[in-house]
Design an enzyme around this catalytic site. Sequence first.
Site, PDB file in Angstrom:
ATOM      1  N   GLY A  46       6.674  -3.047  -6.894  1.00 28.41           N
ATOM      2  CA  GLY A  46       7.153  -2.989  -8.278  1.00 28.41           C
ATOM      3  C   GLY A  46       6.188  -2.098  -9.022  1.00 28.41           C
ATOM      4  O   GLY A  46       5.932  -0.978  -8.604  1.00 28.41           O
ATOM      5  N   GLU A  47       5.589  -2.619 -10.067  1.00 28.43           N
ATOM      6  CA  GLU A  47       4.609  -1.853 -10.835  1.00 28.43           C
ATOM      7  C   GLU A  47       3.378  -2.740 -10.969  1.00 28.43           C
ATOM      8  O   GLU A  47       3.431  -3.774 -11.654  1.00 28.43           O
ATOM      9  CB  GLU A  47       5.242  -1.517 -12.193  1.00 28.43           C
ATOM     10  N   SER A  48       2.282  -2.338 -10.319  1.00 30.89           N
ATOM     11  CA  SER A  48       1.103  -3.205 -10.297  1.00 30.89           C
ATOM     12  C   SER A  48       0.584  -3.519 -11.701  1.00 30.89           C
ATOM     13  O   SER A  48       0.163  -4.645 -11.977  1.00 30.89           O
ATOM     14  CB  SER A  48       0.003  -2.578  -9.439  1.00 30.89           C
ATOM     15  N   CYS A  77       3.123  -2.432  -1.218  1.00 35.63           N
ATOM     16  CA  CYS A  77       3.119  -1.387  -2.246  1.00 35.63           C
ATOM     17  C   CYS A  77       2.338  -1.827  -3.491  1.00 35.63           C
ATOM     18  O   CYS A  77       1.129  -1.946  -3.425  1.00 35.63           O
ATOM     19  CB  CYS A  77       4.559  -0.982  -2.537  1.00 35.63           C
ATOM     20  N   ARG A 104      -3.235   5.204  -5.985  1.00 34.17           N
ATOM     21  CA  ARG A 104      -1.861   4.915  -6.440  1.00 34.17           C
ATOM     22  C   ARG A 104      -0.993   6.164  -6.406  1.00 34.17           C
ATOM     23  O   ARG A 104      -1.468   7.276  -6.587  1.00 34.17           O
ATOM     24  CB  ARG A 104      -1.880   4.400  -7.885  1.00 34.17           C
ATOM     25  N   ARG A 133       7.013   5.890  -4.210  1.00 31.80           N
ATOM     26  CA  ARG A 133       5.786   6.149  -4.987  1.00 31.80           C
ATOM     27  C   ARG A 133       4.650   5.293  -4.414  1.00 31.80           C
ATOM     28  O   ARG A 133       3.965   4.563  -5.124  1.00 31.80           O
ATOM     29  CB  ARG A 133       5.999   5.820  -6.472  1.00 31.80           C
ATOM     30  N   HIS A 168       7.733  -0.719   2.134  1.00 29.20           N
ATOM     31  CA  HIS A 168       8.513  -1.907   1.777  1.00 29.20           C
ATOM     32  C   HIS A 168       9.322  -2.454   2.954  1.00 29.20           C
ATOM     33  O   HIS A 168      10.502  -2.126   3.075  1.00 29.20           O
ATOM     34  CB  HIS A 168       9.511  -1.550   0.670  1.00 29.20           C
ATOM     35  N   GLU A 170      10.599  -5.259   3.124  1.00 31.33           N
ATOM     36  CA  GLU A 170      11.642  -6.143   2.556  1.00 31.33           C
ATOM     37  C   GLU A 170      12.911  -5.373   2.188  1.00 31.33           C
ATOM     38  O   GLU A 170      13.931  -5.977   1.893  1.00 31.33           O
ATOM     39  CB  GLU A 170      11.091  -6.905   1.339  1.00 31.33           C
TER      40      GLU A 170
HETATM   41  N1  GLN Z   1       3.471   3.057  -8.006  1.00 32.27           N
HETATM   42  C1  GLN Z   1       3.559   1.645  -8.115  1.00 32.27           C
HETATM   43  C2  GLN Z   1       2.264   1.050  -8.673  1.00 32.27           C
HETATM   44  O1  GLN Z   1       1.336   1.758  -8.851  1.00 32.27           O
HETATM   45  C3  GLN Z   1       3.881   1.014  -6.791  1.00 32.27           C
HETATM   46  C4  GLN Z   1       5.232   1.466  -6.338  1.00 32.27           C
HETATM   47  C5  GLN Z   1       5.980   0.422  -5.587  1.00 32.27           C
HETATM   48  O2  GLN Z   1       5.596  -0.755  -5.512  1.00 32.27           O
HETATM   49  N2  GLN Z   1       7.084   0.831  -5.035  1.00 32.27           N
HETATM   50  O3  GLN Z   1       2.194  -0.114  -8.940  1.00 32.27           O
END
Ligand code: GLN
Length: 194
Positions: A46-48, A77, A104, A133, A168, A170
């Site tokens: 997701g987005e850390s 990720c 990242r 990403r 991923h 999942e």
């Molecule tokens: N770029 C995202 C981050 O820095 C990670 C991307 C992802 O989980 N698919 O959190």
Amino acid sequence: MRIGVLGLQGAVREHVRSLERLGVDTLVVKRVEELPEISALVLPGGESTAISLIGGEPFLERLRDLAKGGFPFFGTCAGMILLASEIEGRSEAYVGAIDITVARNASGRQVHSFETLLEVEGIGGDVPAVFIRAPYITRLGQGVSALAKYNGHVVIARQGNVLVSSFHPELTDDLRIHEYFLNIVKKRNQEDMK
Ligand code: GLN
């Protein structure tokens, strides 16, 4: 045995689906009070930054305590970024459960997301890996094993009961990486009972 999936943001349902297909009892964990109900925690992609902000400092603090006691974690990720002990360009780690440095968005922007097949140590060949990403591991500490590389970068690693991947699993139907994590959790539970 119940495995938690951190349910603050990201690919939560996909992890739950993979674990349920393996017959595992799962719990979507949103509050720190739910942590005693699980014997392992999956941190999704997701987005850390978002995940850490939604969770907040008390949540991260509790995860740090669990990590010190050898609690099993699996981060994919963004989840890997949250578990890393060092993040390039950031002064502090979030949980710091595994001794690695991560960069990242190392595999480029969203449009540069891709899928490939990997040979993963202890798991086998042709493991499908979806990168979005994705962060790369740029340093492995002592005691951390690299399980697979892509383009010269380590993309899945393990230290004790902590497993992390840049990609991923999942988002695919291949359950082997979740199964591998499940075996880590089972082994730890058996040792606890001795
Ligand atoms: N770029 C995202 C981050 O820095 C990670 C991307 C992802 O989980 N698919 O959190």
